[in-house]
Design a protein around this motif. Structure first.
Motif, PDB file in Angstrom:
ATOM      1  N   ARG A 420      10.034   8.772  31.473  1.00  0.00           N
ATOM      2  CA  ARG A 420       8.884   8.280  30.714  1.00  0.00           C
ATOM      3  C   ARG A 420       7.887   9.424  30.619  1.00  0.00           C
ATOM      4  N   GLY A 421       7.397   9.706  29.427  1.00  0.00           N
ATOM      5  CA  GLY A 421       6.473  10.811  29.242  1.00  0.00           C
ATOM      6  C   GLY A 421       7.095  11.937  28.441  1.00  0.00           C
ATOM      7  N   ALA A 422       6.282  12.926  28.086  1.00  0.00           N
ATOM      8  CA  ALA A 422       6.716  13.994  27.182  1.00  0.00           C
ATOM      9  C   ALA A 422       7.342  15.171  27.911  1.00  0.00           C
ATOM     10  N   GLY A 423       6.742  15.597  29.024  1.00  0.00           N
ATOM     11  CA  GLY A 423       7.236  16.777  29.707  1.00  0.00           C
ATOM     12  C   GLY A 423       6.979  18.045  28.917  1.00  0.00           C
ATOM     13  N   MET A 424       7.831  19.062  29.157  1.00  0.00           N
ATOM     14  CA  MET A 424       7.638  20.381  28.537  1.00  0.00           C
ATOM     15  C   MET A 424       8.521  20.592  27.312  1.00  0.00           C
ATOM     16  N   LEU A 425       9.831  20.511  27.531  1.00  0.00           N
ATOM     17  CA  LEU A 425      10.782  20.778  26.453  1.00  0.00           C
ATOM     18  C   LEU A 425      11.977  19.841  26.570  1.00  0.00           C
ATOM     19  N   SER A 426      12.355  19.211  25.467  1.00  0.00           N
ATOM     20  CA  SER A 426      13.594  18.424  25.388  1.00  0.00           C
ATOM     21  C   SER A 426      13.709  17.387  26.498  1.00  0.00           C
ATOM     22  N   GLY A 427      12.607  16.720  26.795  1.00  0.00           N
ATOM     23  CA  GLY A 427      12.627  15.672  27.800  1.00  0.00           C
ATOM     24  C   GLY A 427      12.683  16.167  29.230  1.00  0.00           C
ATOM     25  N   MET A 428      12.399  17.433  29.439  1.00  0.00           N
ATOM     26  CA  MET A 428      12.413  18.019  30.774  1.00  0.00           C
ATOM     27  C   MET A 428      11.018  18.522  31.139  1.00  0.00           C
ATOM     28  N   ASP A 429      10.761  18.579  32.438  1.00  0.00           N
ATOM     29  CA  ASP A 429       9.484  19.057  32.967  1.00  0.00           C
ATOM     30  C   ASP A 429       9.767  19.754  34.295  1.00  0.00           C
ATOM     31  N   GLY A 430       8.742  20.291  34.929  1.00  0.00           N
ATOM     32  CA  GLY A 430       8.921  20.863  36.255  1.00  0.00           C
ATOM     33  C   GLY A 430       9.715  22.155  36.250  1.00  0.00           C
TER      34      GLY A 430
END
Length: 469
Positions: A420-430
């Motif tokens: 859930r949420g946007a993140g950084m790129l292509s559904g990924m974050d961190g």
């Protein structure tokens, strides 16, 4: 069971004026000699900072999404100790939450705290309809104690009289305040809400002015009586904090300046309780840094200080050097922007620390907004693989896959898969590089107890291995 005089103040929607009313009530009570424990519902740093200034003590964030109920009530009880009044400002509309059932709403929080609720209503161009609104709110959810209303932005004495008479005739809810329209907002706003207390001069004059207006227009004594009538609250969980995992006092620096200052106070307290020594740093100053065993870069407004951050090449190089040396570094949102190679804002490209082969660019609209949930999928020093993290995003920048300066082919590694949420790129974050971790997602330490413990353990390892840095 414990007796805590308490109130929750809510609005019908964002922009109702509840923050101004909250600041005014809080400072007015403080001026009467009361010890007010301030709380802000929801993931909000700016309003919480202003509330802390009004109360002359740090504000605490409470959120049913980020914290389970035992942790939430335990934190509330601990931070209310020795206070004469616990005052909580809600967020958004009273019943607005994460879904159509109002999950995680201000009303849910008020019921969790068994607190009387005061409703701020923007009465602009409204008369008798206000009674229907009050009656509907009073009866909408079982278990909610709507103890009074404060009418905001009233047009004059005739307008106030009609509003008051309508509410008194059709409902049993008392009118406890009637505020006039203010010619201008005493605290200006920008893209992420109110101007931060760190950037605005004359905070005391502003707060004292708001307190005078609110104190003259609201029944402070009656509001206090309602707070004191709150029923006893069951004691929450006492062991809400992470365990002490180090006795070696590893030194973790955290940046606190005009660029980065978004921190939950509980996150800093959790690191101390886990065994860290915390030292305050700045990315903008030329002052030398002490030897560090860890570095915490919170959120903030790096875009407003972009030129100063870029000009301080010595600190940028220092941060890059610490990351490459394996120092555990944790960054959130604005801190992530600083660790990239570039920050693009208003047609200018500013060099940043260069830890990650990424850039960020400021946008006109939010690129991530609201609650976030992510699964940890890559090993890192802070979050175990397989863990589900609950957090939140609020950023106007977005991540670019390549930087203008290097454009090199190194592929960034992302540790969080966004459920859930946007993140950084292509559904990924961190994004991860060695022992450096950065995410758009903000977390609350009491909703992820492993974080402070793991951070301090990693800092302890760095202390044991460090040479003169």
């Amino acid at each position: 069971m414990t007796r805590i005089p308490r109130l929750v103040l809510a609005g019908l929607s964002g922009g109702s004026g509840k923050t101004i009313v909250s600041l005014g009530l809080t400072r007015a009570w403080v001026n009467q000699g009361l010890r007010v424990a301030p709380f802000k519902k929801g993931p909000d740093y700016i309003d919480a900072a202003w509330l802390g200034l009004a109360a002359r003590r740090p504000a605490c964030n409470l959120d049913p999404f980020l914290l389970d109920e035992p942790a939430l009530t335990g934190l509330f009880a601990q931070k209310s100790e020795e206070a004469d009044l616990a005052f909580t400002e809600g967020n958004r509309g009273l019943f607005d939450g994460g879904d159509a059932l109002g999950t995680f709403s201000t009303s849910q929080l008020a019921k969790c705290l068994r607190a009387p609720l005061i409703l701020v209503i923007d009465a602009t161009k409204m008369t008798r309809t206000v009674a229907a609104v009050v009656q509907g709110c009073a009866n909408f959810e079982p278990g909610l104690h709507l103890a009074g209303v404060i009418l905001n932005r009233t047009a004059g004495e005739r307008h106030r009289r009609i509003l008051r008479q309508a509410i008194e005739h059709y409902t049993d809810v008392p009118v406890l305040g009637e505020l006039p329209k203010m010619r201008e907002n005493p605290i200006p706003e920008r893209h992420m809400g109110l101007i931060s207390s760190r950037e605005y001069l004359g905070q005391e004059d502003i707060l004292e002015g708001i307190a005078r207006t609110v104190g003259e227009c609201c029944d402070l004594s009656r509001l206090l009586d309602i707070a004191r009538s709150a029923e006893s609250l069951p004691e929450g969980r006492k062991n809400i904090w992470p365990a002490q995992v180090s006795t070696q006092k590893p030194r973790i620096g955290y940046v606190l300046d005009a660029a980065l200052w978004f921190y939950y106070q509980e996150n800093l307290e959790a690191l101390r309780r886990a065994g860290a020594e915390l030292v305050e740093l700045s990315l903008l100053s030329g002052d030398a840094w002490p030897k560090l065993d860890g570095l915490y870069l919170g959120g903030g407004f790096p875009e407003t200080q972009a030129q100063a951050l870029a000009d301080n090449a010595g600190v940028r190089s220092r941060v890059l050097e610490l990351s490459r040396a394996g120092l555990p570094i944790y960054a959130e949102c604005g801190g992530f922007m600083y660790l990239c190679e570039e920050l693009h804002a208003e047609g200018t490209i500013y060099p940043m620390a260069g830890v990650f082969p990424l850039a960020t660019t400021l946008c006109a609209r939010p690129q991530g907004l609201g609650y976030a949930e992510a699964t940890v999928v890559v090993d890192n020093p802070f979050h175990p693989v397989g863990t589900t993290l609950k957090g939140h995003e609020f950023h106007y920048s977005r991540c670019l896959a390549e930087s203008h300066y290097t454009g090199h082919g190194e592929s960034p590694v992302f540790a969080l898969h966004m459920e859930r949420g946007a993140g950084m790129l292509s559904g990924m974050d961190g994004v991860v590089s060695g022992n450096t971790f950065a995410a758009y997602t903000h977390i609350h330490a009491l909703g992820a107890l492993h974080w402070a413990e793991n951070f301090v353990r990693a800092a302890e390892r760095a202390k044991a291995a460090r040479v003169d840095r």
